[in-house]
Design an enzyme around this catalytic site. Structure first.
Site, PDB file in Angstrom:
ATOM      1  N   ASP A 125      25.164  42.533  55.139  1.00 20.59           N
ATOM      2  CA  ASP A 125      24.360  43.622  54.370  1.00 20.59           C
ATOM      3  C   ASP A 125      25.007  45.187  55.084  1.00 20.59           C
ATOM      4  O   ASP A 125      25.134  46.189  54.158  1.00 20.59           O
ATOM      5  CB  ASP A 125      22.910  43.575  55.256  1.00 20.59           C
ATOM      6  N   GLU A 181      14.648  38.000  54.926  1.00 17.85           N
ATOM      7  CA  GLU A 181      14.872  38.090  53.760  1.00 17.85           C
ATOM      8  C   GLU A 181      13.657  38.747  53.031  1.00 17.85           C
ATOM      9  O   GLU A 181      13.721  39.428  52.075  1.00 17.85           O
ATOM     10  CB  GLU A 181      14.762  36.745  53.050  1.00 17.85           C
ATOM     11  N   LYS A 186      40.449  35.486  27.364  1.00 21.12           N
ATOM     12  CA  LYS A 186      41.789  36.108  26.764  1.00 21.12           C
ATOM     13  C   LYS A 186      42.484  35.273  26.129  1.00 21.12           C
ATOM     14  O   LYS A 186      42.987  35.126  24.905  1.00 21.12           O
ATOM     15  CB  LYS A 186      42.431  37.023  27.868  1.00 21.12           C
ATOM     16  N   THR A 187      42.789  34.005  26.859  1.00 21.58           N
ATOM     17  CA  THR A 187      43.666  32.873  26.294  1.00 21.58           C
ATOM     18  C   THR A 187      42.752  32.351  25.234  1.00 21.58           C
ATOM     19  O   THR A 187      43.549  32.026  24.208  1.00 21.58           O
ATOM     20  CB  THR A 187      43.803  31.956  27.559  1.00 21.58           C
ATOM     21  N   PRO A 199      39.201  38.309  34.963  1.00 26.36           N
ATOM     22  CA  PRO A 199      39.449  36.861  34.816  1.00 26.36           C
ATOM     23  C   PRO A 199      38.014  36.030  34.225  1.00 26.36           C
ATOM     24  O   PRO A 199      36.964  36.437  34.708  1.00 26.36           O
ATOM     25  CB  PRO A 199      39.686  36.423  36.290  1.00 26.36           C
TER      26      PRO A 199
END
Length: 654
Positions: free
Chosen positions: A539, A463, A246-247, A242
């Site tokens: 994770d 993090e 394509k369109t 998607p």
């Protein structure tokens, strides 16, 4: 070529309208105006009359207060002049009168009341004329006018019936059209001059444009192919994830060829009633033949083109009949000359084999996610008309967005423009573009989600654990940004890792380093705080999925070796590949796979802890800096790591 009467956008010349059709609205307006004027006059006159009972009218007649009257068929109208009231009688003389107090104000003469117009309902009274003559009333007999009576009792009822009949007939015609158009295709026809999209408006899919260029050339110059006996493909299937365009590419083909373009969705063919979808397919191809040469574009073909089989239910039978009619329409007994069918889908694995054979959709054009060159071209395309700063590096943005589709890149440019407008800037700079990329990847900032200092500290170490394990892993992707700003639905922070170049294959060492990086956050929490939290849920899910794919799909495990023991998800739908649809192994093999998955995860987790223990000082330094700044980029992270890795200078004794 279509005839002038069938060319879109051209009005057909018919006979001139008749004079009666032109004058009919004017006549109706005049009649309506006349009726309104007559009744307005009647109502105005009635407003000046006072309605009284018939008994009161007789009393006025007996007292001689009726001046004149007009006797009509249903009512009596006229004028009444009431007489003044009688003066008060004089007081009697004598002792009784002396006892009454004298009025300080002398009595005045009674004022004569005003005359008024009256109306009363006529009653069958034989003595009415005799009483009027006796009282000396001037009376006349009045008959209702012909025109008001004719309008009231003839014209208005007939006009009301005609209006009611026209409304009923119009509803019936609309119902008849809806019933007769139940089998109409509903395809939207776009004229050959109404499509402004060309191949210049499509970027990032050069191979697909090259494949479709033949279709455009055939529609423009069909004799070039017919002279050598070549046949252009009747159907072209656009396949891809998607958002890959394509369109848009189908519209570009119609815009380049300058031919009529029929657009319809596959779900518009499927109905609850059997035979409706097939009728719509027939109607679609009949319209296409009338406008040939033309292009028919069917979006989401998998809604109607699924594989046929034994199904229970009316809807499945309807879908199969619609598919059969589509197969016949594309390549049946009657040939469709000049009608090219373009279709788009992201599920080619579920389409019926008869639909994909040569003669129908005999050419498949794959539109995959663009590479770095294609992403840069798409960004430049969507930067048209936007005030992009000269210092903005679209090449760098393209390198930071691997796997992005054309729709994602268009969203990045739009989000960057929104951010610039929100800050009151007149141009879009590099900072806006980078923030837009992060917003598309991780979601918008959640400023309302406030973390406690302890939670914020845990998120920072989590993090930084991801980042340090990735930095000290040889095959891990480069860390581009670390942040502890909550984003999206559940992310309390994120570590952005991107490859230096687009990668299409990955080695076992790269996958293992990826797993270690995913487990680095949990390892940092356990190392620093001595306990773990729920922050590593995503994770663990990703790490477990990667390990299972290594063993069951890629043949990188020891328990099953080269055996492929799991069904892979749909490659063009990323969300469908999150888990395996069907297991293709025995219970004993599945138990061995689970044991090896646990073994690999434990080994990767141990390696992550060893890396963080060896660089504990860097972990603390980067985490403290992240707590102060909340966001660190790649350059700042490299400076902090190099600073903590350099031994402090020794001071010589004096």
């Amino acid at each position: 070529m279509p005839t002038p009467s069938s060319t879109p956008g051209r009005k057909s010349e018919g006979p001139p309208p008749s004079p009666w059709r032109t004058l009919r609205p004017v006549i109706w307006y005049l009649i309506l105006l006349l009726v309104v004027m007559i009744f307005a006059q009647k109502f105005t006159q009635r407003a000046a009359y006072r309605t009284i009972p018939y008994s009161e009218f007789k009393e006025y007649v007996q007292r001689g207060e009726v001046v004149d009257c007009s006797i009509k068929q249903a009512v009596i109208e006229g004028k009444i002049q009431p007489r003044p009231a009688a003066p008060p009688q004089k007081a009697e003389s004598g002792p009784k009168a002396e006892t009454q107090p004298k009025s300080p104000v002398p009595p005045q003469a009674a004022k004569a009341p005003e005359a008024f117009l009256f109306r009363t309902v006529r009653v069958d009274d034989p003595d009415l004329v005799r009483d009027l003559r006796k009282a000396g009333v001037k009376f006349t007999g009045t008959q209702t006018g012909f025109l008001p009576q004719f309008l009231l009792y003839w014209i208005l009822p007939i006009a009301f019936l005609i209006l009611l009949w026209q409304l009923f007939a119009r509803r019936m015609r609309g119902l008849g059209r809806s019933v007769m158009s139940f089998g109409a295709s509903g395809a939207k026809l776009v004229g050959d001059t109404d499509i402004k999209v060309t191949f210049d408006d499509v970027a990032g899919c050069e191979e697909a444009k090259y494949e479709l260029q033949e279709v455009v050339t055939f529609l423009k110059h069909p004799e070039r192919y017919r002279s050598v006996g070549a046949k252009i493909p009747k159907g072209v299937l656009l396949v891809g994830p998607p958002g890959t365009g394509k369109t848009l590419l189908a519209r570009a083909v119609a815009g380049e060829a300058k031919v009529p373009f029929f657009s319809i969705s596959g779900s518009q063919f499927v109905e609850m009633f059997v035979g409706v979808g097939a009728a719509r397919v027939r109607d679609l191809f009949q319209q296409a033949k009338a406008h040939a040469p033309c292009i028919v574009f069917i979006d989401e073909l998998d809604a109607v083109g699924r594989q046929r089989g034994i199904h229970l239910g009316m809807v499945s039978d309807e879908r199969e009949q619609t598919l059969n009619q589509l197969l016949v329409g594309m390549d049946g007994f009657e040939t469709n000359i000049g009608v090219i069918v373009l279709a788009a889908t992201n599920r080619p694995d579920v389409l019926d084999p008869a639909l994909l054979r040569p003669g129908r959709f005999d050419r498949q054009v794959v539109l995959d996610a663009p590479d770095v060159e294609g992403r840069e071209a798409i960004l430049k395309l969507h930067a048209r008309g936007k005030p992009v700063s000269p210092g903005a590096d679209l090449r760098r943005v393209a390198q930071e967005t691997p796997g992005f589709s054309g729709a994602d890149l268009a969203n990045v440019m739009n989000e960057a423009a929104l951010l610039a407008a929100r800050q009151g800037a007149t141009t879009i700079d590099q900072k806006d573009l980078e923030e837009a990329v992060v917003k598309v990847v991780a979601g918008p900032e959640r400023k309302s989600r406030r973390l406690t200092p302890e939670e914020k500290r845990r998120v920072a170490y989590h993090e930084v654990g991801h980042a340090l394990v990735a930095v000290y892993s040889e095959h891990a992707w480069e860390v581009r940004k670390i942040s502890i700003v909550p984003r999206g639905r559940a992310a309390l922070g994120y570590t952005l890792q991107l490859p230096e170049v687009d990668r299409y294959v990955m080695s076992r060492a790269e996958l293992m380093d990826k797993i270690k990086g995913l487990l680095g956050g949990r390892a940092a929490e356990e190392l620093v705080f001595g306990e773990i939290t729920t922050g590593a849920e995503d994770d663990l899910e990703q790490a477990t999925r990667v390990v299972r794919q290594m063993i069951c799909t890629y043949g990188m495990g020891d328990s099953v070796g080269l055996v492929h023991c799991a069904q892979r998800g749909e490659p063009f739908l990323p969300a469908a590949g999150n888990g395996f649809v069907q297991r293709e192994c025995s219970e004993e093999t599945a138990r061995e796979i689970d044991e090896e998955v646990k073994k690999i995860l434990d080994a990767a987790y141990a390696d992550s802890k060893n890396i963080l223990e060896a660089h504990r000082s860097q972990l603390d330094l980067v985490a403290e800096e992240l707590l102060q700044r909340e966001t660190l980029d790649a350059e700042t992270l490299k400076i902090l790591i190099d600073q903590s890795a350099t031994p402090p200078p020794q001071i010589e004794a004096a």
